[in-house]
Write an enzyme that holds these catalytic residues in place. Sequence first.
Site, PDB file in Angstrom:
ATOM      1  N   CYS A 202       0.822  -1.221   0.000  1.00 20.26           N
ATOM      2  CA  CYS A 202       0.000   0.000   0.000  1.00 20.26           C
ATOM      3  C   CYS A 202       0.851   1.264   0.000  1.00 20.26           C
ATOM      4  O   CYS A 202       0.400   2.333  -0.397  1.00 20.26           O
ATOM      5  CB  CYS A 202      -0.923   0.018   1.208  1.00 20.26           C
TER       6      CYS A 202
ATOM      7  N   HIS B  18      -3.782   6.803   1.452  1.00 21.27           N
ATOM      8  CA  HIS B  18      -4.077   5.513   0.826  1.00 21.27           C
ATOM      9  C   HIS B  18      -5.477   5.099   1.272  1.00 21.27           C
ATOM     10  O   HIS B  18      -5.825   5.218   2.455  1.00 21.27           O
ATOM     11  CB  HIS B  18      -3.037   4.482   1.264  1.00 21.27           C
TER      12      HIS B  18
ATOM     13  N   ASN C 259     -10.147  -0.907  -1.845  1.00 20.04           N
ATOM     14  CA  ASN C 259      -8.721  -0.695  -1.602  1.00 20.04           C
ATOM     15  C   ASN C 259      -7.945  -1.184  -2.826  1.00 20.04           C
ATOM     16  O   ASN C 259      -7.966  -2.379  -3.128  1.00 20.04           O
ATOM     17  CB  ASN C 259      -8.340  -1.487  -0.333  1.00 20.04           C
TER      18      ASN C 259
HETATM   19  O1  UT7 Z   1      -4.337  -1.277   2.925  1.00 20.16           O
HETATM   20  C1  UT7 Z   1      -4.044  -1.634   4.242  1.00 20.16           C
HETATM   21  C2  UT7 Z   1      -4.607  -2.942   4.445  1.00 20.16           C
HETATM   22  N1  UT7 Z   1      -5.772  -3.164   5.180  1.00 20.16           N
HETATM   23  C3  UT7 Z   1      -6.334  -2.389   6.092  1.00 20.16           C
HETATM   24  O2  UT7 Z   1      -6.030  -1.280   6.360  1.00 20.16           O
HETATM   25  C4  UT7 Z   1      -7.456  -3.044   6.852  1.00 20.16           C
HETATM   26  C5  UT7 Z   1      -7.430  -2.686   8.319  1.00 20.16           C
HETATM   27  N2  UT7 Z   1      -8.467  -3.385   9.022  1.00 20.16           N
HETATM   28  C6  UT7 Z   1      -9.777  -3.163   8.828  1.00 20.16           C
HETATM   29  O3  UT7 Z   1     -10.116  -2.316   8.025  1.00 20.16           O
HETATM   30  C7  UT7 Z   1     -10.783  -3.945   9.630  1.00 20.16           C
HETATM   31  O4  UT7 Z   1     -10.112  -4.701  10.622  1.00 20.16           O
HETATM   32  C8  UT7 Z   1     -11.674  -4.869   8.764  1.00 20.16           C
HETATM   33  C9  UT7 Z   1     -12.616  -4.054   7.915  1.00 20.16           C
HETATM   34  C10 UT7 Z   1     -10.809  -5.742   7.860  1.00 20.16           C
HETATM   35  C11 UT7 Z   1     -12.505  -5.783   9.656  1.00 20.16           C
HETATM   36  O5  UT7 Z   1     -13.279  -5.009  10.546  1.00 20.16           O
HETATM   37  P1  UT7 Z   1     -13.316  -5.391  12.103  1.00 20.16           P
HETATM   38  O6  UT7 Z   1     -14.261  -4.462  12.714  1.00 20.16           O
HETATM   39  O7  UT7 Z   1     -11.887  -5.357  12.603  1.00 20.16           O
HETATM   40  O8  UT7 Z   1     -13.904  -6.838  12.072  1.00 20.16           O
HETATM   41  P2  UT7 Z   1     -13.268  -8.212  12.595  1.00 20.16           P
HETATM   42  O9  UT7 Z   1     -12.162  -8.665  11.708  1.00 20.16           O
HETATM   43  O10 UT7 Z   1     -12.960  -8.095  14.041  1.00 20.16           O
HETATM   44  O11 UT7 Z   1     -14.492  -9.189  12.408  1.00 20.16           O
HETATM   45  C12 UT7 Z   1     -15.744  -8.957  13.083  1.00 20.16           C
HETATM   46  C13 UT7 Z   1     -16.720 -10.030  12.657  1.00 20.16           C
HETATM   47  C14 UT7 Z   1     -16.144 -11.443  12.788  1.00 20.16           C
HETATM   48  O12 UT7 Z   1     -17.189 -12.271  13.247  1.00 20.16           O
HETATM   49  P3  UT7 Z   1     -17.289 -12.696  14.815  1.00 20.16           P
HETATM   50  O13 UT7 Z   1     -15.996 -13.394  15.103  1.00 20.16           O
HETATM   51  O14 UT7 Z   1     -17.446 -11.412  15.550  1.00 20.16           O
HETATM   52  O15 UT7 Z   1     -18.478 -13.591  14.821  1.00 20.16           O
HETATM   53  C15 UT7 Z   1     -15.799 -11.795  11.361  1.00 20.16           C
HETATM   54  O16 UT7 Z   1     -15.845 -13.192  11.143  1.00 20.16           O
HETATM   55  O17 UT7 Z   1     -17.067  -9.873  11.269  1.00 20.16           O
HETATM   56  C16 UT7 Z   1     -16.878 -11.103  10.590  1.00 20.16           C
HETATM   57  N3  UT7 Z   1     -16.516 -10.812   9.197  1.00 20.16           N
HETATM   58  C17 UT7 Z   1     -17.415 -10.598   8.225  1.00 20.16           C
HETATM   59  N4  UT7 Z   1     -18.756 -10.598   8.248  1.00 20.16           N
HETATM   60  C18 UT7 Z   1     -19.396 -10.332   7.101  1.00 20.16           C
HETATM   61  C19 UT7 Z   1     -15.265 -10.687   8.673  1.00 20.16           C
HETATM   62  N5  UT7 Z   1     -15.361 -10.393   7.350  1.00 20.16           N
HETATM   63  C20 UT7 Z   1     -16.684 -10.337   7.060  1.00 20.16           C
HETATM   64  C21 UT7 Z   1     -17.397 -10.061   5.888  1.00 20.16           C
HETATM   65  N6  UT7 Z   1     -18.748 -10.060   5.943  1.00 20.16           N
HETATM   66  N7  UT7 Z   1     -16.795  -9.794   4.719  1.00 20.16           N
END
Ligand code: UT7
Length: 332
Positions: free
Chosen positions: A113, A259, A289
């Site tokens: 990124c 970014h 992204n």
């Molecule tokens: O370019 C740089 C690279 N990336 C980033 O900057 C990403 C940085 N991180 C983020 O933006 C966030 O951490 C995410 C958007 C990736 C995830 O958001 P979060 O609020 O941190 O969610 P999480 O990973 O803690 O997941 C919460 C829940 C989980 O379920 P449980 O365990 O609470 O039952 C996941 O399994 O959301 C679930 N989940 C989804 N649900 C529906 C994960 N992906 C999905 C999805 N759709 N696509």
Amino acid sequence: MRFTRIAGTGHHVPPRVVTNHDLEQLMDTSDEWIRERTGIRERRFVEPGTGSSVLGAEAARAALKDAGWKPTDVQFIVFATVSPDLYFPGCGVLLQAALGIPEIGALDVRNQCTGFVYGLAVVDAFIRMGMYDRVLLVGSEVHSAGLQMNTAGRDTAVLFGDGAGAVCLEVTTGEDGSRLLWHHLHADGRFARELSILSPGSANSPWITKEMVDDGSAFPHMNGREVFKHAVTRFPEVIESVLASQKLSRDDLDLVIPHQANERITEAVRKRLGVDESKVYSNIAKYGNTTAASIPIALSEAVSDGKVKRGNLVCLAAFGSGFTWGASLLRY
Ligand code: UT7
């Protein structure tokens, strides 16, 4: 004195729009989850078989036209991508062949990124030292070919999109004030595996097997919360530090182009910096992204929409896999 200025910008995104509702058909996710957690509404995907160099060449042609350059005016190419057409050689040489500019040097940057910001700093150094007068810098990604498009891959598959952006960079005396000012680049390899694709790779023997595809290690792996936590600290830190290096402050900024990782990250960074919404560019809702392409796409859009004008103070900032992060400050 030799400095570097942006002579032209361009971008290209494939026409195929993939909405969050389209992804609901492929995996257990929802439009609501994706919008609330990331701000993404849709992204663009290429038609299968279109590599990053193809999108990069389209963006490059647009930037050349904007700068009024012929392809043969380009003296060196820098290409930033995490989704190269081939494992090797890199996309730089493929772009060179596509543009028909034989023999000039072509360098590939692998800083995820932060690739575009690293690339910009490298080009600025080459131009300032007198090695080249006119350089083409491209950031391009085709993520759609390498995402795990099912529920097992949903935590990353919903985030990424395809697209490319390019800038033509040329030598200037800087007398009219239009020039790149300075860059701060960072990395912390202790976090290398927190956002990575583990195979193919020479640390594996053999470097790729069917099992690696089946167990998901050939697809992106991300510890989203860890990435998020570091991003919201590192973005404002590096923006403040590059401003301070030029004895400038956040009040001097006309536009920050971060970014486009996640709307929540961008919003958290904006609040920490204490700048108005109108001063932070966001297009993640449309494109998702696009890694190394996100900043040059945003810059090209901001220039063509009149949000960036000659003389404006602009900060480009990135954080991502590596971890790597950095910022470039420029007077457009
Ligand atoms: O370019 C740089 C690279 N990336 C980033 O900057 C990403 C940085 N991180 C983020 O933006 C966030 O951490 C995410 C958007 C990736 C995830 O958001 P979060 O609020 O941190 O969610 P999480 O990973 O803690 O997941 C919460 C829940 C989980 O379920 P449980 O365990 O609470 O039952 C996941 O399994 O959301 C679930 N989940 C989804 N649900 C529906 C994960 N992906 C999905 C999805 N759709 N696509």
